[in-house]
Design a protein around this motif. Structure first.
Motif, PDB file in Angstrom:
ATOM      1  N   ILE A   1      -5.623  -0.253  -6.188  1.00  0.00           N
ATOM      2  CA  ILE A   1      -6.104   0.521  -5.039  1.00  0.00           C
ATOM      3  C   ILE A   1      -6.979   1.633  -5.600  1.00  0.00           C
ATOM      4  O   ILE A   1      -6.518   2.495  -6.329  1.00  0.00           O
ATOM      5  CB  ILE A   1      -4.943   1.093  -4.217  1.00  0.00           C
ATOM      6  CG1 ILE A   1      -4.111  -0.052  -3.631  1.00  0.00           C
ATOM      7  CG2 ILE A   1      -5.463   2.008  -3.106  1.00  0.00           C
ATOM      8  CD1 ILE A   1      -2.822   0.377  -2.967  1.00  0.00           C
TER       9      ILE A   1
ATOM     10  N   LYS B   1      -8.433   5.349  -0.772  1.00  0.00           N
ATOM     11  CA  LYS B   1      -7.493   5.418   0.349  1.00  0.00           C
ATOM     12  C   LYS B   1      -7.930   6.548   1.266  1.00  0.00           C
ATOM     13  O   LYS B   1      -8.237   7.647   0.802  1.00  0.00           O
ATOM     14  CB  LYS B   1      -6.090   5.676  -0.184  1.00  0.00           C
ATOM     15  CG  LYS B   1      -5.057   5.920   0.880  1.00  0.00           C
ATOM     16  CD  LYS B   1      -3.658   6.044   0.321  1.00  0.00           C
ATOM     17  CE  LYS B   1      -3.504   7.236  -0.563  1.00  0.00           C
ATOM     18  NZ  LYS B   1      -2.122   7.489  -0.976  1.00  0.00           N
TER      19      LYS B   1
ATOM     20  N   ARG C   1       2.706   2.903   5.435  1.00  0.00           N
ATOM     21  CA  ARG C   1       1.645   3.397   6.299  1.00  0.00           C
ATOM     22  C   ARG C   1       2.012   4.779   6.806  1.00  0.00           C
ATOM     23  O   ARG C   1       3.168   5.057   7.065  1.00  0.00           O
ATOM     24  CB  ARG C   1       1.493   2.406   7.463  1.00  0.00           C
ATOM     25  CG  ARG C   1       0.222   2.501   8.214  1.00  0.00           C
ATOM     26  CD  ARG C   1       0.191   1.480   9.333  1.00  0.00           C
ATOM     27  NE  ARG C   1       1.468   1.250   9.979  1.00  0.00           N
ATOM     28  CZ  ARG C   1       2.075   2.152  10.757  1.00  0.00           C
ATOM     29  NH1 ARG C   1       1.531   3.304  10.993  1.00  0.00           N
ATOM     30  NH2 ARG C   1       3.234   1.872  11.305  1.00  0.00           N
TER      31      ARG C   1
ATOM     32  N   PHE D   1       0.817  -1.219   0.000  1.00  0.00           N
ATOM     33  CA  PHE D   1       0.000   0.000   0.000  1.00  0.00           C
ATOM     34  C   PHE D   1       0.852   1.272   0.000  1.00  0.00           C
ATOM     35  O   PHE D   1       0.345   2.358   0.254  1.00  0.00           O
ATOM     36  CB  PHE D   1      -0.950  -0.023   1.197  1.00  0.00           C
ATOM     37  CG  PHE D   1      -1.846  -1.219   1.164  1.00  0.00           C
ATOM     38  CD1 PHE D   1      -2.992  -1.211   0.383  1.00  0.00           C
ATOM     39  CD2 PHE D   1      -1.509  -2.377   1.836  1.00  0.00           C
ATOM     40  CE1 PHE D   1      -3.800  -2.340   0.301  1.00  0.00           C
ATOM     41  CE2 PHE D   1      -2.311  -3.515   1.757  1.00  0.00           C
ATOM     42  CZ  PHE D   1      -3.450  -3.494   0.986  1.00  0.00           C
TER      43      PHE D   1
ATOM     44  N   GLU E   1      -5.949   3.569   8.856  1.00  0.00           N
ATOM     45  CA  GLU E   1      -5.929   3.807   7.417  1.00  0.00           C
ATOM     46  C   GLU E   1      -6.821   2.773   6.764  1.00  0.00           C
ATOM     47  O   GLU E   1      -6.838   1.611   7.190  1.00  0.00           O
ATOM     48  CB  GLU E   1      -4.525   3.677   6.826  1.00  0.00           C
ATOM     49  CG  GLU E   1      -3.675   4.873   7.069  1.00  0.00           C
ATOM     50  CD  GLU E   1      -2.350   4.838   6.310  1.00  0.00           C
ATOM     51  OE1 GLU E   1      -1.604   5.802   6.474  1.00  0.00           O
ATOM     52  OE2 GLU E   1      -2.077   3.879   5.564  1.00  0.00           O
TER      53      GLU E   1
ATOM     54  N   TYR F   1      -8.114   1.243   2.907  1.00  0.00           N
ATOM     55  CA  TYR F   1      -7.911   1.139   1.464  1.00  0.00           C
ATOM     56  C   TYR F   1      -8.993   0.244   0.893  1.00  0.00           C
ATOM     57  O   TYR F   1      -9.502  -0.646   1.582  1.00  0.00           O
ATOM     58  CB  TYR F   1      -6.559   0.490   1.143  1.00  0.00           C
ATOM     59  CG  TYR F   1      -5.370   1.272   1.622  1.00  0.00           C
ATOM     60  CD1 TYR F   1      -4.683   2.113   0.763  1.00  0.00           C
ATOM     61  CD2 TYR F   1      -4.927   1.165   2.935  1.00  0.00           C
ATOM     62  CE1 TYR F   1      -3.578   2.838   1.201  1.00  0.00           C
ATOM     63  CE2 TYR F   1      -3.831   1.876   3.379  1.00  0.00           C
ATOM     64  CZ  TYR F   1      -3.162   2.704   2.512  1.00  0.00           C
ATOM     65  OH  TYR F   1      -2.077   3.420   2.944  1.00  0.00           O
TER      66      TYR F   1
END
Length: 165
Positions: A143, A146, A128, A125, A133, A135
Motif C-alpha cells: 500500500i 491512502k 475501514r 487494508f 477511502e 488506496y
C-alpha cells in the motif's frame, strides 16, 4: 435550511460515522489478492491483479461524498484503467446487496469493477475508517497511498502517477 435543521443534519452524519472512526488494525505489509466476486456476477481473478498497480476505493450508494468522488474514479478508470495501461481500478461497496450496488452503477453509467466489501477485504487494508477511502497498491502488493475522505478531481487524476510502466 434553518441553522437548527443544519445542526440536526450534521449531528445525524456524525452519529452515523462514529462507528466507522474506531481504532483500526494496522494494514498488513503486503496485500495478498484472492479471487473477488464482483456485483455484476463475474469474478476478478487474483492473477489479474498481481503485478499491477491497483487503485482501490471503498464507497456506498447512500454516501454523498462517494457520489461526488465516483465520477472522478470512473474517469481515472476510463483514462488509465484499460488493458496495457498499467492500472486497475477496483472498488468495494458497503451496500447490503449486489442489486443495490449494481443499480447505482448502472444508473450513473459507471464501468469500474465493483465488489461488496467484507471483513476479509477490509483486513487487507487494516480496516475501514470512513467513506470514501482510497488506496493505491503497487505491483508488489504494497500500500503506497491512502486517503480517508473525499478527494478532489485533480487528486484522483493524480493517482495515475502510480501506474506501472
Amino acid at each position: 435550511m434553518s441553522l437548527s435543521a443544519l445542526h440536526k443534519t450534521l449531528f445525524a452524519w456524525l452519529v452515523a460515522l462514529v462507528p466507522l472512526v474506531g481504532a483500526a488494525a494496522p494494514a498488513p505489509d503486503i496485500v495478498r489478492w484472492s479471487d473477488i466476486p464482483l456485483v455484476d456476477g463475474t469474478v476478478l481473478k487474483a492473477k489479474d491483479l498481481a503485478g499491477k498497480t491497483v487503485v482501490v476505493e471503498f464507497w456506498a450508494s447512500w454516501c454523498p461524498f462517494c457520489a461526488k468522488q465516483n465520477p472522478h474514479i470512473e474517469k481515472l478508470h476510463r483514462t488509465h484503467g484499460g488493458k496495457g495501461q498499467g492500472l486497475v481500478v477496483l472498488t468495494f461497496t458497503l451496500d447490503k446487496t449486489d442489486e443495490a450496488a449494481l443499480g447505482y452503477l448502472k444508473h450513473h453509467g459507471y464501468t469500474f469493477a465493483a465488489a461488496r466489501s467484507s471483513k476479509q477485504i477490509e483486513g487487507w487494508f487494516g480496516g475501514r475508517r470512513t467513506l470514501p477511502e482510497v488506496y493505491v497498491v503497487d505491483p508488489k502488493g504494497r500500500i503506497v497511498f491512502k486517503e480517508a475522505g473525499e478527494m478532489f478531481e485533480e487528486d484522483i487524476a493524480a493517482l495515475a502517477r502510480f501506474a506501472a510502466k
